[in-house]
Design a protein around this motif. Structure first.
Motif, PDB file in Angstrom:
ATOM      1  N   GLN A  52     -10.550  -9.648   4.658  1.00 25.00           N
ATOM      2  CA  GLN A  52      -9.805  -9.578   3.394  1.00 25.00           C
ATOM      3  C   GLN A  52      -9.292  -8.174   3.078  1.00 25.00           C
ATOM      4  N   VAL A  53      -9.739  -7.159   3.850  1.00 27.44           N
ATOM      5  CA  VAL A  53      -9.465  -5.770   3.465  1.00 27.44           C
ATOM      6  C   VAL A  53      -8.790  -5.004   4.592  1.00 27.44           C
ATOM      7  N   LEU A  54      -7.776  -4.214   4.225  1.00 29.55           N
ATOM      8  CA  LEU A  54      -7.112  -3.337   5.197  1.00 29.55           C
ATOM      9  C   LEU A  54      -6.813  -2.008   4.520  1.00 29.55           C
ATOM     10  N   PHE A  55      -7.134  -0.902   5.208  1.00 28.80           N
ATOM     11  CA  PHE A  55      -6.670   0.403   4.727  1.00 28.80           C
ATOM     12  C   PHE A  55      -5.511   0.859   5.595  1.00 28.80           C
ATOM     13  N   CYS A  56      -4.445   1.361   4.980  1.00 28.33           N
ATOM     14  CA  CYS A  56      -3.323   1.941   5.714  1.00 28.33           C
ATOM     15  C   CYS A  56      -3.098   3.352   5.195  1.00 28.33           C
ATOM     16  N   GLN A  57      -3.099   4.293   6.118  1.00 26.88           N
ATOM     17  CA  GLN A  57      -2.813   5.667   5.721  1.00 26.88           C
ATOM     18  C   GLN A  57      -1.293   5.835   5.635  1.00 26.88           C
ATOM     19  N   ALA A  58      -0.808   6.245   4.478  1.00 24.51           N
ATOM     20  CA  ALA A  58       0.630   6.501   4.336  1.00 24.51           C
ATOM     21  C   ALA A  58       0.873   7.367   3.114  1.00 24.51           C
ATOM     22  N   ASP A  59       1.821   8.282   3.279  1.00 21.49           N
ATOM     23  CA  ASP A  59       2.331   9.050   2.146  1.00 21.49           C
ATOM     24  C   ASP A  59       3.491   8.227   1.586  1.00 21.49           C
ATOM     25  N   VAL A  60       3.355   7.760   0.343  1.00 20.31           N
ATOM     26  CA  VAL A  60       4.368   6.845  -0.207  1.00 20.31           C
ATOM     27  C   VAL A  60       5.738   7.499  -0.379  1.00 20.31           C
ATOM     28  N   SER A  61       5.794   8.827  -0.280  1.00 17.50           N
ATOM     29  CA  SER A  61       7.085   9.507  -0.434  1.00 17.50           C
ATOM     30  C   SER A  61       7.848   9.597   0.886  1.00 17.50           C
ATOM     31  N   LYS A  62       7.239   9.083   1.971  1.00 17.66           N
ATOM     32  CA  LYS A  62       7.879   9.192   3.292  1.00 17.66           C
ATOM     33  C   LYS A  62       8.229   7.807   3.847  1.00 17.66           C
ATOM     34  N   GLY A  64       8.273   7.191  -4.420  1.00 16.36           N
ATOM     35  CA  GLY A  64       7.229   6.364  -3.801  1.00 16.36           C
ATOM     36  C   GLY A  64       7.310   4.925  -4.299  1.00 16.36           C
ATOM     37  N   THR A  65       7.509   4.763  -5.601  1.00 16.24           N
ATOM     38  CA  THR A  65       7.635   3.415  -6.188  1.00 16.24           C
ATOM     39  C   THR A  65       8.875   2.711  -5.615  1.00 16.24           C
ATOM     40  N   TYR A  66       9.956   3.484  -5.469  1.00 16.36           N
ATOM     41  CA  TYR A  66      11.202   2.947  -4.876  1.00 16.36           C
ATOM     42  C   TYR A  66      10.979   2.538  -3.412  1.00 16.36           C
ATOM     43  N   LEU A  67      10.392   3.434  -2.624  1.00 13.34           N
ATOM     44  CA  LEU A  67      10.265   3.165  -1.177  1.00 13.34           C
ATOM     45  C   LEU A  67       9.336   1.988  -0.884  1.00 13.34           C
ATOM     46  N   VAL A  68       8.203   1.940  -1.573  1.00 15.43           N
ATOM     47  CA  VAL A  68       7.237   0.878  -1.273  1.00 15.43           C
ATOM     48  C   VAL A  68       7.771  -0.464  -1.786  1.00 15.43           C
ATOM     49  N   SER A  69       8.435  -0.457  -2.945  1.00 17.50           N
ATOM     50  CA  SER A  69       9.054  -1.692  -3.449  1.00 17.50           C
ATOM     51  C   SER A  69      10.134  -2.159  -2.473  1.00 17.50           C
ATOM     52  N   LYS A  70      10.940  -1.206  -1.996  1.00 13.86           N
ATOM     53  CA  LYS A  70      12.026  -1.536  -1.075  1.00 13.86           C
ATOM     54  C   LYS A  70      11.483  -2.153   0.211  1.00 13.86           C
ATOM     55  N   ALA A  71      10.323  -1.687   0.635  1.00 13.84           N
ATOM     56  CA  ALA A  71       9.725  -2.197   1.872  1.00 13.84           C
ATOM     57  C   ALA A  71       9.295  -3.665   1.719  1.00 13.84           C
ATOM     58  N   ALA A  80      10.783   7.568 -16.085  1.00 16.13           N
ATOM     59  CA  ALA A  80      11.730   6.963 -15.129  1.00 16.13           C
ATOM     60  C   ALA A  80      11.193   5.621 -14.634  1.00 16.13           C
ATOM     61  N   ILE A  81       9.887   5.549 -14.453  1.00 19.00           N
ATOM     62  CA  ILE A  81       9.286   4.303 -13.933  1.00 19.00           C
ATOM     63  C   ILE A  81       9.496   3.143 -14.917  1.00 19.00           C
ATOM     64  N   LEU A  82       9.458   3.440 -16.219  1.00 17.18           N
ATOM     65  CA  LEU A  82       9.652   2.364 -17.216  1.00 17.18           C
ATOM     66  C   LEU A  82      11.031   1.730 -17.086  1.00 17.18           C
ATOM     67  N   ASN A  83      12.072   2.551 -16.986  1.00 21.20           N
ATOM     68  CA  ASN A  83      13.418   1.970 -16.980  1.00 21.20           C
ATOM     69  C   ASN A  83      13.768   1.387 -15.623  1.00 21.20           C
ATOM     70  N   MET A  84      13.196   1.982 -14.575  1.00 24.12           N
ATOM     71  CA  MET A  84      13.370   1.431 -13.229  1.00 24.12           C
ATOM     72  C   MET A  84      12.775   0.017 -13.190  1.00 24.12           C
ATOM     73  N   THR A  85      11.659  -0.149 -13.858  1.00 20.98           N
ATOM     74  CA  THR A  85      10.979  -1.451 -13.878  1.00 20.98           C
ATOM     75  C   THR A  85      11.841  -2.502 -14.573  1.00 20.98           C
ATOM     76  N   ARG A  86      12.457  -2.114 -15.711  1.00 20.77           N
ATOM     77  CA  ARG A  86      13.309  -3.080 -16.431  1.00 20.77           C
ATOM     78  C   ARG A  86      14.482  -3.491 -15.537  1.00 20.77           C
ATOM     79  N   ALA A  87      15.096  -2.488 -14.866  1.00 23.64           N
ATOM     80  CA  ALA A  87      16.250  -2.784 -14.001  1.00 23.64           C
ATOM     81  C   ALA A  87      15.827  -3.701 -12.849  1.00 23.64           C
ATOM     82  N   MET A  88      14.657  -3.435 -12.275  1.00 20.73           N
ATOM     83  CA  MET A  88      14.164  -4.281 -11.175  1.00 20.73           C
ATOM     84  C   MET A  88      13.892  -5.698 -11.665  1.00 20.73           C
TER      85      MET A  88
END
Ligand code: NAD
Length: 246
Positions: A53-63, A114-121, A158-166
């Motif tokens: 049930q568990v997985l760890f992934c090492q990642a910098d969310v900004s990359k 980071g929120t943009y990249l991970v959501s986009k993925a 920025a995260i609040l308005n990005m969320t509404r747009a999404m």
């Protein structure tokens, strides 16, 4: 079994959320910067629940390249992703003229990009399955201003308005996008005087990470099925006052 990806999930609010999703029989992919800490969390949660049930992934969310590698590992283990919690974040203190360009760029890279990249993925998979829920972690500091925290206020706002747009764009794909906005919360990120902050709360205390996790789980899961584009404060009432002096 449903799967959630939680960035910043090796500590604080993200870790509390990981535990709560596991308790509700979700698969959980925890994303973090530090390999040692991640391996430890993966082992501990795997023992407590199930290693399947568990997985760890090492990642910098900004990359972007690291995020893509992480996405592939998550899909390889769990197949689909039903929910995403964009929790990874850093805080920068200082008035604007004291904030370095490097610090400004870094907080926007982690908290906003980071929120943009991970959501986009993960959005293409959610669109394909016509189902998904994204929870972006902002803050009371995204809803109002603080003293000497301008970069954090700007990034979390920025995260609040990005969320509404999404939410507007992806509702047609049955994908909900919401914000959970914690107040001062008892985690490694919160370095300020807890007693002083507690005095500004009607409940006379700061928030525990498990209390934020409860709101994240509620809005991410089908319990929040008609909620999208909203900001859910979890603050012990910290932000409700006009600031009237005592
Ligand atoms: P925390 O420091 O325990 O959690 C943040 C996590 O993000 C850490 O595990 C950190 O390693 C990870 N992280 C940082 N940069 C990253 C990157 N580039 N890539 C991947 N992971 C990265 O603190 P927390 O309080 O649990 O914070 C979680 C979220 O809650 C943050 O977004 C924070 O801004 C927000 N928040 C916290 C408070 C508070 O008082 N603690 C209040 C409001 C909002």
């Amino acid at each position: 079994m449903q799967t959630v990806v939680i960035t910043g999930g090796t500590s604080g609010i993200g870790l509390a959320a990981a535990e709560l999703f596991l308790k509700h029989q979700w698969n959980v992919a925890v994303v973090g910067l530090e390999a040692d800490k991640g391996a430890q969390v993966e082992q501990q949660l795997g023992q407590q629940y199930s290693p399947d049930q568990v997985l760890f992934c090492q990642a910098d969310v900004s990359k972007a390249a690291e995020v893509e590698k992480m996405r592939q590992a998550v899909i390889a283990k769990f197949g689909t992703v039903e929910a995403l919690v964009n929790d990874a974040g850093i805080v920068i203190h200082g008035e604007l003229h004291e904030t370095s360009e490097e610090d400004w760029d870094r907080i926007f890279a982690v908290d906003v990009k980071g929120t943009y990249l991970v959501s986009k993925a993960f959005l293409p998979g959610m669109i394909k399955q016509n189902r998904g829920s994204i929870v972006n972690i902002s803050s009371v500091s995204g809803m109002a201003g603080d003293r000497a925290m301008v970069a954090y206020n700007a990034a979390k706002g920025a995260i609040l308005n990005m969320t509404r747009a999404m939410a507007i764009d992806y509702g047609k794909h049955n994908i909900r996008v919401n914000v959970v906005a914690p107040g001062p919360t008892n985690t490694p990120l919160f370095h300020q005087d807890k007693a002083k902050f507690a005095k500004n709360s009607p409940l006379n205390r700061i928030v525990e990470p498990e209390e934020v996790a409860a709101a994240i789980y509620f809005v991410a899961s089908d319990a929040g099925s008609a909620i999208t584009g909203e900001t859910i404060p979890v603050t012990a009432g910290f932000e409700i006052s006009t600031g009237q002096p005592m």
